[in-house]
Design an enzyme around this catalytic site. Structure first.
Site, short mmCIF file in Angstrom:
data_model
loop_
_atom_site.label_atom_id
_atom_site.label_comp_id
_atom_site.label_asym_id
_atom_site.label_seq_id
_atom_site.Cartn_x
_atom_site.Cartn_y
_atom_site.Cartn_z
N LYS A 23 0.84 -1.21 0.00
CA LYS A 23 0.00 0.00 0.00
C LYS A 23 0.87 1.26 0.00
O LYS A 23 2.07 1.18 0.27
CB LYS A 23 -0.90 -0.03 1.24
CG LYS A 23 -0.10 -0.02 2.54
CD LYS A 23 -0.92 -0.51 3.71
CE LYS A 23 -0.10 -0.38 4.99
NZ LYS A 23 -0.67 -1.17 6.09
N ARG A 65 -9.60 0.19 15.69
CA ARG A 65 -9.57 1.01 14.50
C ARG A 65 -10.59 0.38 13.54
O ARG A 65 -11.74 0.74 13.55
CB ARG A 65 -8.14 1.06 13.93
CG ARG A 65 -7.90 2.17 12.95
CD ARG A 65 -6.46 2.17 12.46
NE ARG A 65 -6.06 0.91 11.86
CZ ARG A 65 -4.86 0.67 11.34
NH1 ARG A 65 -3.92 1.59 11.38
NH2 ARG A 65 -4.58 -0.50 10.79
N TYR A 93 17.00 29.90 8.34
CA TYR A 93 15.82 30.63 8.81
C TYR A 93 15.80 30.73 10.33
O TYR A 93 16.14 29.79 11.05
CB TYR A 93 14.55 29.90 8.37
CG TYR A 93 14.22 30.09 6.91
CD1 TYR A 93 13.97 31.35 6.39
CD2 TYR A 93 14.16 29.00 6.05
CE1 TYR A 93 13.66 31.52 5.04
CE2 TYR A 93 13.84 29.15 4.72
CZ TYR A 93 13.59 30.42 4.21
OH TYR A 93 13.29 30.58 2.89
N MET A 140 12.88 24.39 2.45
CA MET A 140 12.12 23.63 1.46
C MET A 140 13.05 22.89 0.49
O MET A 140 12.78 21.75 0.11
CB MET A 140 11.20 24.58 0.67
CG MET A 140 10.27 23.85 -0.28
SD MET A 140 9.22 24.97 -1.22
CE MET A 140 8.07 25.52 0.04
#
Ligand code: PLP
Length: 356
Positions: free
Chosen positions: A37, A131, A255, A303
């Site tokens: 998956k 679940r 940053y 990024m």
């Protein structure tokens, strides 16, 4: 800088097949339903399925994933772990011959009222994960409802562990016992074990095992490395040094100016960021591997770039290859350093990264 890719993923299908054999060795009497998956845990679902020629079945989460495998002419049975979610998906599953895991009353009702054609199903039981799955107390009634459906073939019963990553947790034994008791005497096969169960709980192997993460060479356990378990990394995620800066004592890097140079030093800029799937929350000090040596992450992950401390080897150069995880740098170490798990790192590598 020489040609090549700023961020690249290469997938070692030999390692994948080696890890598959580790499943066989651990659970020699069980059939193997390989979990592919989420695009084969980010490794490329079709390529993974094509490489695992010995798998007895493939497990996907959704009907769309099952269709992708079928269109690629994968010949083994395809099991949809969430089953059909509405009538349209039920019809598609019937038409394509997909095996559905059913876990909820609405699915039984759809089958009773709307099923046209033949369908094979596994039944999911909730043995403690809370679940998906029918409660243990409903097993008898689900079984008798299915028995009345002429076009439905019940393959067997499955459940899923909530705590198999923790070898000391007694809950897994409790789930095995409760599942065995609830399904005792019923017709059909049995399946419980994910990778943790396969490697940690032989009692859970039963008729079918369902390995995922161990196939991809990551450890299912917090306190045991993949290498100790005989697993080999399949995904190799690399980038390059694209600049080396000579910074002064007190200069800040990145940053938020969140990292300051404690002395004059070389800082490497590496061509990968969260836009490629490198985790933004990787802590300062997370290792990156260049020419066999480890260099700590400094400053915030941006990024498109990350920055590394080159004090231990200021001679590294623009163009040098940087291993983010894979051979020589286990993904599980990066996951721990970013307070996540390998599963998420694998699935998070983005489309921008070139795949080899
Ligand atoms: C994903 C999944 C698996 C595989 O789990 P791993 O921990 O990756 O081995 C097995 N069974 C079910 C139901 C799953 O959803």
């Amino acid at each position: 800088m020489a040609g090549g890719c700023r961020a690249q993923l290469s997938i070692d299908l030999e390692a994948l097949r080696h890890n598959f054999q580790q499943v066989r060795q651990a659970a020699p009497a069980s059939k193997i339903m390989a979990a592919v998956k989420a695009n084969g845990y980010g490794h490329g679902m079709v390529k993974v399925a094509q490489a695992l020629t010995e798998a007895d079945a493939f497990a996907v989460a959704t009907v769309a994933e099952a269709l992708t495998l079928k269109r690629a002419k994968i010949s083994q049975p395809i099991v949809i772990l969430e089953g059909f979610l509405d009538l349209e998906e039920l019809n598609l599953a019937v038409e394509e011959g997909f095996i559905c895991v059913i876990h909820s009353p609405y699915q039984l009702e759809l089958m009773e009222n709307k099923l046209q054609g033949e369908l094979k199903v596994w039944v999911k039981i909730d043995s403690g994960m809370h679940r998906l799955g029918f409660p243990l107390s409903r097993v008898e009634s689900v079984n008798s409802r299915l028995a009345k459906m002429e076009n439905v073939e019940l393959i067997g019963w499955m459940s899923h562990f909530s705590d198999a990553d923790d070898l000391n947790n007694p809950k897994t034994d409790r789930q095995i016992d409760d599942f065995s008791r609830a399904t005792a005497g019923l017709k059909g096969e049995r399946s419980l074990a994910n990778s943790g169960g396969i490697l940690g709980w032989p009692d859970s192997h039963l008729d079918w095992v369902r390995p995922g993460i161990m196939l991809y060479g990551s450890s299912p356990f917090a306190n045991k490395s993949a290498e100790e378990l005989g697993l080999r990394p399949v995904m190799h995620f690399t980038a390059k040094i694209i600049t080396v800066n000579r910074c002064q004592q007190g200069d800040s890097v990145g940053y938020g100016s969140s990292w300051q140079c404690p002395e004059d030093m070389a800082v490497g800029v590496v061509s990968v960021g969260y836009g490629d799937g490198y985790p933004r929350h990787a802590a300062f000090g997370t290792p990156l591997l260049v020419n066999g040596g480890e260099y700590p992450l400094i400053g915030r992950v941006s990024m498109d770039m990350v920055t590394i401390d080159l004090r231990s080897n200021p001679d590294l150069k623009t163009g040098d290859e940087v291993v983010l995880w894979g051979g020589g740098l286990p993904v599980d170490r990066i996951a721990a350093s970013a307070t996540t798990i390998s599963y998420e790192l694998f699935c998070g590598v983005t489309q921008r990264v070139v795949r080899k």
